[in-house]
Structure formats: structure tokens, C-alpha cells
Write a protein that holds these residues in place. Structure first.
Motif, PDB file in Angstrom:
ATOM      1  N   ASP A 277      -2.532  22.391 -11.825  1.00 52.05           N
ATOM      2  CA  ASP A 277      -1.894  21.974 -11.900  1.00 52.05           C
ATOM      3  C   ASP A 277      -0.601  21.703 -10.646  1.00 52.05           C
ATOM      4  N   TYR A 278      -0.662  21.148 -10.151  1.00 49.15           N
ATOM      5  CA  TYR A 278       0.606  20.757  -9.299  1.00 49.15           C
ATOM      6  C   TYR A 278       1.833  20.764 -10.242  1.00 49.15           C
ATOM      7  N   MET A 279       1.394  20.408 -10.833  1.00 50.75           N
ATOM      8  CA  MET A 279       3.151  19.983 -11.292  1.00 50.75           C
ATOM      9  C   MET A 279       4.528  21.619 -11.982  1.00 50.75           C
ATOM     10  N   GLU A 280       3.254  22.041 -12.770  1.00 50.06           N
ATOM     11  CA  GLU A 280       3.088  23.172 -13.312  1.00 50.06           C
ATOM     12  C   GLU A 280       3.860  24.533 -12.386  1.00 50.06           C
ATOM     13  N   ALA A 281       3.006  24.140 -11.438  1.00 49.06           N
ATOM     14  CA  ALA A 281       3.607  25.215  -9.922  1.00 49.06           C
ATOM     15  C   ALA A 281       4.407  24.760  -9.038  1.00 49.06           C
ATOM     16  N   ALA A 282       5.667  23.588  -9.334  1.00 45.57           N
ATOM     17  CA  ALA A 282       6.188  23.399  -9.075  1.00 45.57           C
ATOM     18  C   ALA A 282       6.987  23.486  -9.768  1.00 45.57           C
ATOM     19  N   LYS A 283       6.780  23.666 -10.932  1.00 41.71           N
ATOM     20  CA  LYS A 283       8.372  24.225 -11.982  1.00 41.71           C
ATOM     21  C   LYS A 283       8.809  25.262 -11.977  1.00 41.71           C
ATOM     22  N   PHE A 284       7.947  26.248 -11.261  1.00 40.68           N
ATOM     23  CA  PHE A 284       8.744  27.649 -10.941  1.00 40.68           C
ATOM     24  C   PHE A 284       8.983  27.623  -9.271  1.00 40.68           C
ATOM     25  N   VAL A 285       9.164  27.005  -8.745  1.00 39.59           N
ATOM     26  CA  VAL A 285       9.219  27.412  -6.964  1.00 39.59           C
ATOM     27  C   VAL A 285      11.440  27.393  -7.215  1.00 39.59           C
ATOM     28  N   CYS A 286      11.362  28.761  -6.862  1.00 39.84           N
ATOM     29  CA  CYS A 286      13.000  29.058  -6.703  1.00 39.84           C
ATOM     30  C   CYS A 286      12.794  29.845  -5.203  1.00 39.84           C
ATOM     31  N   ALA A 287      14.681  30.588  -4.842  1.00 38.64           N
ATOM     32  CA  ALA A 287      14.517  30.924  -3.874  1.00 38.64           C
ATOM     33  C   ALA A 287      14.907  32.242  -3.917  1.00 38.64           C
ATOM     34  N   THR A 319      14.455  17.884 -13.278  1.00 37.55           N
ATOM     35  CA  THR A 319      13.222  17.631 -14.687  1.00 37.55           C
ATOM     36  C   THR A 319      12.296  18.275 -13.715  1.00 37.55           C
ATOM     37  N   THR A 320      10.649  17.440 -14.095  1.00 35.72           N
ATOM     38  CA  THR A 320       9.678  17.536 -13.950  1.00 35.72           C
ATOM     39  C   THR A 320       9.641  16.598 -12.758  1.00 35.72           C
ATOM     40  N   ALA A 321      10.496  15.536 -13.211  1.00 32.27           N
ATOM     41  CA  ALA A 321      10.516  14.174 -11.708  1.00 32.27           C
ATOM     42  C   ALA A 321      11.504  14.611 -10.565  1.00 32.27           C
ATOM     43  N   GLN A 322      11.945  15.237 -10.694  1.00 31.80           N
ATOM     44  CA  GLN A 322      12.969  16.408  -9.931  1.00 31.80           C
ATOM     45  C   GLN A 322      11.622  16.462  -8.445  1.00 31.80           C
ATOM     46  N   LYS A 323      11.104  17.579  -9.711  1.00 30.36           N
ATOM     47  CA  LYS A 323      10.234  18.851  -8.450  1.00 30.36           C
ATOM     48  C   LYS A 323       9.437  17.581  -7.972  1.00 30.36           C
ATOM     49  N   ARG A 324       9.239  16.302  -8.571  1.00 34.42           N
ATOM     50  CA  ARG A 324       7.541  15.729  -7.915  1.00 34.42           C
ATOM     51  C   ARG A 324       7.978  14.935  -7.351  1.00 34.42           C
ATOM     52  N   ALA A 325       8.671  15.423  -6.248  1.00 28.16           N
ATOM     53  CA  ALA A 325       9.856  14.844  -4.895  1.00 28.16           C
ATOM     54  C   ALA A 325       8.642  15.636  -3.583  1.00 28.16           C
ATOM     55  N   GLY A 326       8.151  17.120  -4.318  1.00 32.89           N
ATOM     56  CA  GLY A 326       7.638  17.646  -3.144  1.00 32.89           C
ATOM     57  C   GLY A 326       6.046  17.593  -3.563  1.00 32.89           C
ATOM     58  N   ARG A 327       5.401  16.594  -3.385  1.00 33.21           N
ATOM     59  CA  ARG A 327       4.166  16.173  -4.291  1.00 33.21           C
ATOM     60  C   ARG A 327       3.225  16.700  -2.846  1.00 33.21           C
TER      61      ARG A 327
END
Length: 456
Positions: A277-287, A319-327
């Protein structure tokens, strides 16, 4: 106004003891057994732990990242901090390239003043170097901004290593201290280009293009510069065993190196990026990215052994919507996780209650060490006569469950959804005022705290 906290266990970095704590005005008036109540309001703390207010030395409120603004500003982020027992945050004032430090500070003052519920301070980001900035560093120190931040990655913020060296020399002269984000930017950019050329655009490419050796290489590189400059440095959000080894080598050489890590590096592992699930994975993107279970184990051991000095959150919420920018492009996912609200219960649950660390260790990394490192000890970080009456009353018996629906953070998910806690925070006092009562954040205002030099 007086408040007597009766019958709790007072936690310090040196140990714990049963004691009453008398609050008078904004200060702790007395700590001892069977203190007389007099005209004080009495709060029964039997069976509860009394920690000094937690300090989060790494937050990003109201920050622009990837063309969007963090979901938490100073108003919402500070209320979430208080609910989680954090009575002071130190956020990062970030001038744009070419701006003066004063301009960056003014912008952060406008973001925070009159809006922040907990007490607060600023680190000042150094992303340029010239004679004017060198002079301004002294001016920042005079205003109680005594810690600074430099980046070895992110083109908009990174500073060339020659300039970093000169900045370190200037901080040695002034008595300031710098925290540094350590990753090898050049190789990361090469790996990103290779991933894109291969069409590997999912969040799973994020940790693979920022692997642990590139963090460790940058840590080692920084520490050699710091050795040459003969100045202490802070490694912020250290994530992995390899970086710890670089720190240990520097300490064996006689260098003073401070280490910060974060709850998500202690508790999560890199399999989160492979969620289909792309959005579930994207939630954890950090550096830097979340690492492997073996790195978690190394960090817990280092924390227990005193090799990790502070646990901050690097709270940078979207937010989830903001994370979706890198779909369709993992490099466009705004990087960062929410965490300022849950740090205390997570460290107690998975550290103290799990037997990995003691309550005194928890106090050391959440309260005492950050107060010393960031120059506000003993006003902050300790429950002692004369200190600010910042107190977290923790109830080990009041278990709870972390959910996004119940949180104060202005974001629609938490990395710890459904996690059960061992106990919870019953009350929080900020400078003698009841700031949180069983999860309800009161209407309260924080203060800017001018800070002195590092005392750790």
C-alpha cells in the motif's frame, strides 16, 4: 498559589526516591518527606512517578518542506508536546540561503510568539558562511540562542565542508554547540538518479538510496573536521550501528561527541517501506530512513550504556494528503514523522517497562541531558528547589492505546497506531500551572527561554 504533590516517586538521572514536592508560583519550593501542606492544594500522587518536564531538542513546527508546510504549527505542535509531557521544545529557526541569521530568527519569532503552549527556544541553522554570519553568531549567543544546526545534505540547506569547518572554529571561540545532519549527499544523489533511471519510484527506494553506510561515512567525516577544529559536536537523529562505531572511535581519540536518536529509530524497522500500500509506506519516509532491527538493538544498548545522550523526536508532521504528493516519485514525498506527543509513553513502555532501561535513564535522556546540553540547567531538567516547576506525573497503572483519532497532533495518522502503552501521563505542570489533566490540555502559554552554554 501553592500545590503539594504528595506521596509520589521523584525521578532523577541519579535515581529515584519517595518524596513530596511543593510548588510555589512558577518554582519548586521544596522536595522532601512529609512536607507540611499548609495552605497548598494537595494532589495525591501515590503510586505515580514524577519526572522533570521532558525537553524535546529537535522539532520542526511550521516548516516548509517539498513545497508544503508541516501540518503542525507552533500552536498545535506545542499542545501535542504538552500532552505528551514535553514542557519545552527547541525548534529550528532556518534562514533561507542568502538571508541574515536575524531575518531567519525574526520569521521564527513571528511563527511562535504568543502561539506556543509550552516553553520554547530556537536552534539557529547555518547554511551560509561569511564575515557577517560569523559576527551574527555572537549576536545569537547574546540573545540566548546558543545551539546551531548544519546539514551535510539537502542543497537548500547544506553548507560546504570548508565553511562548516570555519563555523565550527567560530563556535569553539563563542562556546556554542552545533548539531549536524550527517548523510553523504553526493552519493545519495547518484543512487537516486540510478533508482529513477531503473523506474524504481516507490517508497521502497527511499531507504535504499540513503543506506546506513552513507550516514556513517558522513558522521566520520564530520568528526574528523571537529577533531581538527577541537570542538564538541552533536550527531542529530543517529540511526545505526555503523554511525555508533564512528562515534566510539572519536571518543576513543578523546573527542567530545553528543548523540541524539529518536523513538522511530528505536522502535520501527525498514520493512515499513515495502508495504504494498503506497500510502502506508509513504507515511514512514524520513531522513535518515528507518533502519533494521539490528540497529534498534544497537541503539537500545547504547542508550542503556550512556552512549546516547538524548532522545528527541525530529517531529516533522505531514498529513496523508501531503504525503500523497510523491505518489509517482519517492523523492517528492515530504520527509518527516509525527512524534512529539508520544515520545514519553513510548520510551517508558518499550524502555522502562520492558526492562531495557531504568526510569532514571529515561529521565537522563528526556530531561536532564537535554537541559544541560542546551544550556537551561538547572532551571529545567530537574525537580529541585529553585527549578522551574515543570513536572510530569506518570501513572504506570493507567495503560492506554495510541490512536490517531485520540491524538492532539494535527495529523491524521500516527506511526504507532494501535500500540498499547504501559501506563500513561496523568498530569503535566508547566512552571507550576496545571497544563494537562488526564489528557485534557489546558489554556496555557509558554515562554521563550534564553539559554546559556552547554553544560553536559
Amino acid at each position: 498559589m501553592k500545590t503539594l504533590l504528595r506521596g509520589g516517586t521523584v525521578i532523577s538521572a541519579q535515581g529515584e526516591k519517595r518524596a513530596d514536592v511543593l510548588l510555589e508560583g512558577e518554582k519548586v519550593a521544596a522536595v522532601g518527606e512529609a512536607l507540611p501542606a499548609g495552605d497548598a492544594r494537595v494532589v495525591d500522587c501515590t503510586g505515580k512517578l514524577l519526572f522533570p518536564g521532558f525537553i524535546d531538542g529537535h522539532t520542526h513546527f511550521d516548516l516548509e518542506v517539498c513545497g508544503t508546510i508541516t501540518a503542525d504549527d507552533f500552536a498545535t505542535g506545542s499542545r501535542a508536546a504538552l500532552r505528551g509531557g514535553t514542557t519545552m521544545v527547541v525548534d529550528f529557526a532556518a534562514p533561507d540561503k542568502g538571508e541574515t541569521l536575524a531575518a531567519g530568527l525574526k520569521r521564527w519569532q513571528e511563527k511562535s510568539e504568543g502561539k506556543t503552549a509550552c516553553d520554547y527556544g530556537y536552534h539557529m541553522t547555518i547554511d551560509d558562511w561569511n564575515e557577517d554570519i560569523s559576527r551574527e553568531l555572537g549576536e545569537m549567543m547574546d540573545q540566548g540562542i546558543t545551539s546551531f544546526k548544519m546539514y551535510m545534505t539537502y542543497p537548500a540547506m547544506m553548507i560546504p565542508e570548508g565553511d562548516m569547518y570555519h563555523a565550527l572554529l567560530r563556535l569553539r571561540e563563542l562556546g556554542g554547540v552545533a548539531g549536524v545532519h550527517c548523510e553523504n549527499d553526493g552519493v545519495i544523489r547518484t543512487l537516486v538518479a540510478e533508482a529513477k533511471a531503473a523506474g524504481k519510484m516507490s517508497p521502497g527506494s527511499h531507504p535504499r538510496t540513503r543506506p546506513a553506510p552513507l550516514e556513517a561515512e558522513a558522521v566520520g567525516h564530520l568528526l574528523r573536521l571537529a577533531q581538527l577544529a577541537d570542538v564538541p559536536v552533536i550527531i542529530v537523529h543517529l540511526t545505526c550501528r555503523e554511525s555508533l562505531e564512528e562515534v566510539r572511535a572519536a571518543r576513543r581519540r578523546g573527542q567530545t561527541v553528543y548523540v541524539e536518536t529518536c523513538p522511530h529509530y528505536l522502535l520501527l524497522e525498514d520493512g515499513v517501506y515495502d508495504n504494498p500500500d503506497y500510502m502506508e509506506a509513504a507515511k514512514f519516509v524520513c531522513a535518515p530512513p528507518i533502519r533494521k532491527e539490528s540497529d534498534q538493538q544497537a541503539l537500545w544498548e547504547a542508550l542503556k550504556n550512556g552512549e546516547v545522550d538524548t532522545v528527541a523526536t525530529d517531529h516533522c508532521s505531514f498529513t496523508t494528503a501531503q504525503k500523497r504528493a510523491g505518489r509517482y516519485d519517492f523523492t517528492k514525498i515530504p520527509g518527516g514523522l509525527p512524534g512529539v506527543e508520544h515520545r514519553g509513553v513510548l520510551l517508558y513502555t518499550h524502555g522502562v517497562a520492558a526492562g531495557r532501561i531504568t526510569a532514571s535513564d529515561m529521565c537522563r535522556v528526556l530531561s536532564e541531558n537535554p537541559a544541560k546540553l542546551y544550556g537551561c540547567w538547572p532551571r529545567k531538567g530537574v525537580i529541585a528547589p529553585g527549578s522551574d516547576a515543570d513536572i510530569v506525573i506518570y501513572d504506570p497503572a493507567a495503560n492506554s492505546v495510541i490512536t490517531a483519532a485520540a491524538q492532539t497532533q494535527n495529523v491524521d495518522y500516527t506511526p504507532y497506531e494501535g500500540w498499547e502503552t504501559s501506563g500513561s501521563i496523568a498530569q503535566v505542570y508547566l512552571r507550576g500551572q496545571l497544563a494537562v489533566d488526564h489528557g485534557e490540555v489546558q489554556d496555557i502559554s509558554g515562554q521563550f527561554i534564553p539559554r546559556g552554554r552547554n553544560q553536559l
